[in-house]
Design an enzyme around this catalytic site. Structure first.
Site, PDB file in Angstrom:
ATOM      1  N   ASN A   9     -45.503 -33.228  14.034  1.00  0.00           N
ATOM      2  CA  ASN A   9     -44.357 -33.483  14.697  1.00  0.00           C
ATOM      3  C   ASN A   9     -45.187 -32.515  16.307  1.00  0.00           C
ATOM      4  O   ASN A   9     -45.613 -31.464  16.466  1.00  0.00           O
ATOM      5  CB  ASN A   9     -43.428 -32.309  14.652  1.00  0.00           C
ATOM      6  N   TRP A  10     -45.455 -33.442  18.188  1.00  0.00           N
ATOM      7  CA  TRP A  10     -45.845 -33.575  18.571  1.00  0.00           C
ATOM      8  C   TRP A  10     -45.094 -32.475  19.326  1.00  0.00           C
ATOM      9  O   TRP A  10     -45.635 -32.178  20.522  1.00  0.00           O
ATOM     10  CB  TRP A  10     -47.109 -34.531  19.168  1.00  0.00           C
ATOM     11  N   LYS A  11     -43.434 -32.429  19.343  1.00  0.00           N
ATOM     12  CA  LYS A  11     -42.538 -32.045  20.115  1.00  0.00           C
ATOM     13  C   LYS A  11     -42.805 -33.194  21.156  1.00  0.00           C
ATOM     14  O   LYS A  11     -43.503 -33.877  21.622  1.00  0.00           O
ATOM     15  CB  LYS A  11     -43.246 -30.307  20.032  1.00  0.00           C
ATOM     16  N   HIS A  94     -34.295 -30.666  14.180  1.00  0.00           N
ATOM     17  CA  HIS A  94     -34.931 -29.694  14.704  1.00  0.00           C
ATOM     18  C   HIS A  94     -34.346 -28.427  14.867  1.00  0.00           C
ATOM     19  O   HIS A  94     -33.224 -28.097  15.596  1.00  0.00           O
ATOM     20  CB  HIS A  94     -36.320 -30.136  14.930  1.00  0.00           C
ATOM     21  N   GLU A  96     -35.445 -26.269  17.092  1.00  0.00           N
ATOM     22  CA  GLU A  96     -35.244 -26.762  18.731  1.00  0.00           C
ATOM     23  C   GLU A  96     -34.793 -27.184  19.806  1.00  0.00           C
ATOM     24  O   GLU A  96     -33.450 -27.617  20.047  1.00  0.00           O
ATOM     25  CB  GLU A  96     -37.133 -27.537  19.027  1.00  0.00           C
ATOM     26  N   GLU A 166     -37.732 -25.014   7.447  1.00  0.00           N
ATOM     27  CA  GLU A 166     -38.884 -24.780   8.742  1.00  0.00           C
ATOM     28  C   GLU A 166     -38.341 -23.128   8.644  1.00  0.00           C
ATOM     29  O   GLU A 166     -37.360 -22.878   9.591  1.00  0.00           O
ATOM     30  CB  GLU A 166     -38.595 -25.972   9.926  1.00  0.00           C
ATOM     31  N   GLY A 172     -43.994 -22.330  15.289  1.00  0.00           N
ATOM     32  CA  GLY A 172     -44.434 -21.999  16.868  1.00  0.00           C
ATOM     33  C   GLY A 172     -45.175 -20.548  16.947  1.00  0.00           C
ATOM     34  O   GLY A 172     -45.243 -20.290  18.459  1.00  0.00           O
ATOM     35  N   SER A 211     -46.084 -22.801  11.925  1.00  0.00           N
ATOM     36  CA  SER A 211     -46.967 -22.402  11.754  1.00  0.00           C
ATOM     37  C   SER A 211     -48.136 -22.644  10.728  1.00  0.00           C
ATOM     38  O   SER A 211     -48.907 -21.979  10.055  1.00  0.00           O
ATOM     39  CB  SER A 211     -47.221 -20.722  11.517  1.00  0.00           C
ATOM     40  N   GLY A 232     -46.465 -28.583  13.443  1.00  0.00           N
ATOM     41  CA  GLY A 232     -45.984 -28.690  14.843  1.00  0.00           C
ATOM     42  C   GLY A 232     -47.275 -28.757  15.947  1.00  0.00           C
ATOM     43  O   GLY A 232     -48.511 -29.094  15.270  1.00  0.00           O
ATOM     44  N   GLY A 233     -47.664 -27.381  15.944  1.00  0.00           N
ATOM     45  CA  GLY A 233     -49.215 -26.807  16.695  1.00  0.00           C
ATOM     46  C   GLY A 233     -50.294 -27.610  16.021  1.00  0.00           C
ATOM     47  O   GLY A 233     -51.237 -28.465  16.793  1.00  0.00           O
TER      48      GLY A 233
HETATM   49  C1  PEP Z   1     -42.420 -27.883  13.960  1.00  0.00           C
HETATM   50  O1  PEP Z   1     -42.525 -27.791  14.543  1.00  0.00           O
HETATM   51  O2  PEP Z   1     -41.764 -28.460  12.612  1.00  0.00           O
HETATM   52  C2  PEP Z   1     -43.737 -26.445  13.631  1.00  0.00           C
HETATM   53  C3  PEP Z   1     -43.031 -26.272  12.570  1.00  0.00           C
HETATM   54  O3  PEP Z   1     -43.959 -26.345  14.628  1.00  0.00           O
HETATM   55  P1  PEP Z   1     -45.062 -25.698  14.555  1.00  0.00           P
HETATM   56  O4  PEP Z   1     -46.206 -25.543  12.725  1.00  0.00           O
HETATM   57  O5  PEP Z   1     -46.165 -25.247  15.511  1.00  0.00           O
HETATM   58  O6  PEP Z   1     -44.945 -23.780  14.058  1.00  0.00           O
END
Ligand code: PEP
Length: 248
Positions: A9-11, A94, A96, A166, A172, A211, A232-233
């Site tokens: 997930n590049w956000k 999600h 966010e 999640e 993040g 993460s 994500g990241g």
């Molecule tokens: C996400 O955005 O779904 C996520 C899990 O982010 P991260 O891996 O950066 O915590």
């Protein structure tokens, strides 16, 4: 045996060039990977994803979808448009979107339903905040988020999607849930699925997200109810993402 899925997930990150480079690195390595791989870039980068991923075994999708079919909804993108853009999957709910855009369980369930109707595979994101975890509410929160979708689309509908657990406090933050913490919630989720439909419970994939990186993925994937990861990241870096894929 559930086939694992590792999804990025590049956000709101990336560029056309970044998608091109990422795909060039990942596609080669993915060709023989015995896992499913998916990329969720921002909307304007879907065209490049379609071009770079055509004819490969890497799927792609959007990070959100409108619950409406068409009309005066400025800024929204419909499920039919996503299909036309080549998407096979879509993230819904999600954290966010839930926290910054006020999406409710009912709206998320409506998005899951329109995605299904259009032929997309919805990836339903659920998870508790730190305050909810510390208040002992994790199972109740996750159960409520899941049941809202179950009530809307039933067990058969839910079975066509994927679940991503999640924990909000792990997204993040660099703070991952321990494998045992994640497994406990995944087990609870699978129990809810089992109550709805025993066959579906065994076959549905439940991803962990929060993460995840190349160092902690292996321990998470050892857990019996963790069927992959929503990353994500760490997914922005193709090599780091591939470390996770290889672990899976
Ligand atoms: C996400 O955005 O779904 C996520 C899990 O982010 P991260 O891996 O950066 O915590």
């Amino acid at each position: 045996m559930r086939r694992r899925l590792v999804a990025g997930n590049w956000k709101m990150n990336g560029s056309v060039a970044a998608v091109r480079d990422w795909c060039a690195t990942v596609v080669q390595a993915a060709a023989e990977a015995p896992v499913d791989i998916a990329l969720f870039p921002p909307y304007p980068l879907l065209a490049q994803a379609m071009q770079s991923l055509a004819g490969t075994n890497v799927q792609f999708g959007a990070q959100d979808v409108s619950m409406h079919a068409s009309g005066a909804y400025t800024g929204e993108v419909s499920a039919a448009m996503l299909i036309e853009a080549g998407c096979r999957q879509v993230l819904v709910g999600h954290s966010e979107r839930r926290s910054y855009h006020g999406e409710t369980d009912e709206q998320v369930a409506a998005k899951f339903a329109v995605a299904l109707d259009a032929g997309l595979v919805p990836v339903l994101c659920i998870g508790e905040t730190l305050a909810q975890r510390e208040g002992g509410e994790t199972d109740a929160v996750v159960g409520r988020q899941l049941r809202a979708v179950l009530e809307r689309v039933g067990g058969d509908g839910l079975a066509k999607g994927v679940i991503a657990y999640e924990p909000v406090w792990a997204i993040g933050t660099g703070r991952t849930a321990s494998p045992m913490q994640a497994q406990a919630v995944h087990e609870n989720i699978r129990g809810i699925l089992r109550d709805a439909n025993a066959t579906m419970a065994g076959s549905m994939r439940i991803l962990y997200g929060g993460s995840v990186n190349g160092d902690n993925a292996a321990q998470l994937f050892e857990m019996p109810d963790i069927d992959g990861a929503l990353v994500g990241g760490a997914s922005l870096n193709a090599r780091e993402f591939l470390r996770i894929v290889r672990t899976a």
